[in-house]
Write a protein that holds these residues in place. Structure first.
Motif, PDB file in Angstrom:
ATOM      1  N   MET A   1     -27.854  -3.231  -4.750  1.00 27.02           N
ATOM      2  CA  MET A   1     -27.034  -3.919  -5.471  1.00 27.02           C
ATOM      3  C   MET A   1     -26.318  -5.147  -4.250  1.00 27.02           C
ATOM      4  SD  MET A   1     -25.415  -6.107  -8.423  1.00 27.02           S
ATOM      5  CE  MET A   1     -26.354  -4.957 -10.579  1.00 27.02           C
ATOM      6  N   THR A   2     -26.579  -6.342  -5.082  1.00 29.13           N
ATOM      7  CA  THR A   2     -26.066  -7.740  -3.975  1.00 29.13           C
ATOM      8  C   THR A   2     -24.275  -7.638  -3.881  1.00 29.13           C
ATOM      9  OG1 THR A   2     -27.684  -8.919  -4.387  1.00 29.13           O
ATOM     10  CG2 THR A   2     -25.611 -10.114  -3.939  1.00 29.13           C
ATOM     11  N   VAL A  28     -16.446 -14.033 -13.491  1.00 31.08           N
ATOM     12  CA  VAL A  28     -17.778 -13.204 -12.847  1.00 31.08           C
ATOM     13  C   VAL A  28     -17.916 -11.801 -12.753  1.00 31.08           C
ATOM     14  CG1 VAL A  28     -18.325 -14.702 -10.747  1.00 31.08           C
ATOM     15  CG2 VAL A  28     -16.625 -12.547 -10.916  1.00 31.08           C
ATOM     16  N   ALA A  29     -16.878 -11.004 -13.877  1.00 26.79           N
ATOM     17  CA  ALA A  29     -16.566  -9.829 -14.474  1.00 26.79           C
ATOM     18  C   ALA A  29     -17.774  -8.963 -14.957  1.00 26.79           C
ATOM     19  CB  ALA A  29     -15.171  -8.985 -14.808  1.00 26.79           C
ATOM     20  N   GLY A  30     -18.379  -9.520 -15.844  1.00 25.47           N
ATOM     21  CA  GLY A  30     -19.687  -9.515 -16.584  1.00 25.47           C
ATOM     22  C   GLY A  30     -21.158 -10.096 -15.827  1.00 25.47           C
ATOM     23  N   ARG A  31     -21.260 -10.260 -15.872  1.00 27.68           N
ATOM     24  CA  ARG A  31     -21.758 -10.290 -14.407  1.00 27.68           C
ATOM     25  C   ARG A  31     -23.420  -9.188 -14.256  1.00 27.68           C
ATOM     26  NH1 ARG A  31     -23.118 -15.932 -13.156  1.00 27.68           N
ATOM     27  NH2 ARG A  31     -24.822 -15.043 -12.027  1.00 27.68           N
ATOM     28  N   THR A  32     -24.363  -8.755 -14.307  1.00 28.31           N
ATOM     29  CA  THR A  32     -25.251  -8.046 -13.757  1.00 28.31           C
ATOM     30  C   THR A  32     -25.892  -8.268 -12.894  1.00 28.31           C
ATOM     31  OG1 THR A  32     -26.538  -7.973 -15.600  1.00 28.31           O
ATOM     32  CG2 THR A  32     -24.902  -7.024 -16.449  1.00 28.31           C
ATOM     33  N   ASP A  33     -26.020  -9.632 -12.025  1.00 31.27           N
ATOM     34  CA  ASP A  33     -26.758 -10.055 -11.015  1.00 31.27           C
ATOM     35  C   ASP A  33     -26.018  -9.246 -10.052  1.00 31.27           C
ATOM     36  OD1 ASP A  33     -25.112 -11.836 -11.688  1.00 31.27           O
ATOM     37  OD2 ASP A  33     -26.473 -13.244 -11.110  1.00 31.27           O
ATOM     38  N   LEU A 173     -25.739 -18.621  -5.952  1.00 31.17           N
ATOM     39  CA  LEU A 173     -24.803 -17.992  -4.789  1.00 31.17           C
ATOM     40  C   LEU A 173     -26.117 -16.647  -5.148  1.00 31.17           C
ATOM     41  CD1 LEU A 173     -23.171 -17.259  -2.512  1.00 31.17           C
ATOM     42  CD2 LEU A 173     -22.022 -16.627  -4.020  1.00 31.17           C
ATOM     43  N   THR A 174     -26.048 -15.929  -6.197  1.00 40.34           N
ATOM     44  CA  THR A 174     -26.394 -14.491  -6.340  1.00 40.34           C
ATOM     45  C   THR A 174     -27.736 -15.097  -5.756  1.00 40.34           C
ATOM     46  OG1 THR A 174     -26.713 -14.910  -8.674  1.00 40.34           O
ATOM     47  CG2 THR A 174     -24.927 -13.821  -7.760  1.00 40.34           C
TER      48      THR A 174
END
Length: 193
Positions: A1-2, A28-33, A173-174
């Motif tokens: 995971m990044t 950003v807490a809910g992001r999965t990327d 960014l991701t």
């Protein structure tokens, strides 16, 4: 995971920098990327650069530098929370960046800035420093005004318009952080031959 660090850019008592960084982390807490972590420069107690060797040699003599190096090395990308101070980036962030080199190479970064002009000059100066550290910095930038995004210049309350610029920057960014992983792999293959 990044893995992406949200790096504070100030340590001055009373600074709003950490509250902005904490807001970014909450958004950003809910992001999965990617995985996100707050990295508070103040926790490392970095004095004015006090290493005897240039950072590119990684011949660190001080425990605070070794701890800073180990933490920064964990990440694939960074969100620097930068305030503008004297028409440039704050000295604590610039000093912290100066401690390291290889730990940042071939990674990606984005910016969340604030100041009377949204911190734009701080970001422009940081872009030059990060280029020297071989950090690919994304075009999208989040800028908050001390006049409209802070209550009494001290309580962070971003406008909806300003807050809405965070997700597009993190999206960019991701993607870049993941892409730079292949650059680091290629660099490793070249240097290990």
């Amino acid at each position: 995971m990044t893995k992406i660090a949200i790096v504070t850019g100030a340590s001055r008592p009373g600074s709003v920098n950490k509250s902005v960084a904490e807001w970014v982390l909450a958004q950003v807490a809910g992001r999965t990327d990617a995985e996100f972590e707050l990295v508070n420069i103040a926790d490392f107690n970095l004095p004015l650069l006090d290493e005897g060797y240039p950072a590119m040699y990684q011949n660190y003599q001080n425990d605070h530098t070794k701890a800073w190096s180990a933490k920064i090395s964990e990440f694939d990308g960074y969100i620097f929370v930068a305030h503008e101070y004297n028409h440039t980036a704050g000295p604590v962030l610039v000093n912290a960046l100066s401690y390291l080199n290889a730990e940042f190479n071939n990674k990606a970064a984005g910016f969340v800035s604030y100041g009377s002009m949204g911190g734009v000059r701080a970001v422009e100066h940081l872009r030059g420093a990060l280029s020297e550290l071989q950090i690919a910095h994304v075009q999208r930038t989040v800028m908050f005004s001390l006049f409209t995004d802070f209550e009494n210049f001290s309580v962070f309350k971003p406008t909806e318009q300003s807050a809405g610029t965070l997700a597009p920057m993190v999206d960019q960014l991701t993607v870049w952080a993941r892409a730079m992983e292949s650059v680091r792999d290629e660099q490793l293959a070249v240097t290990s031959v």
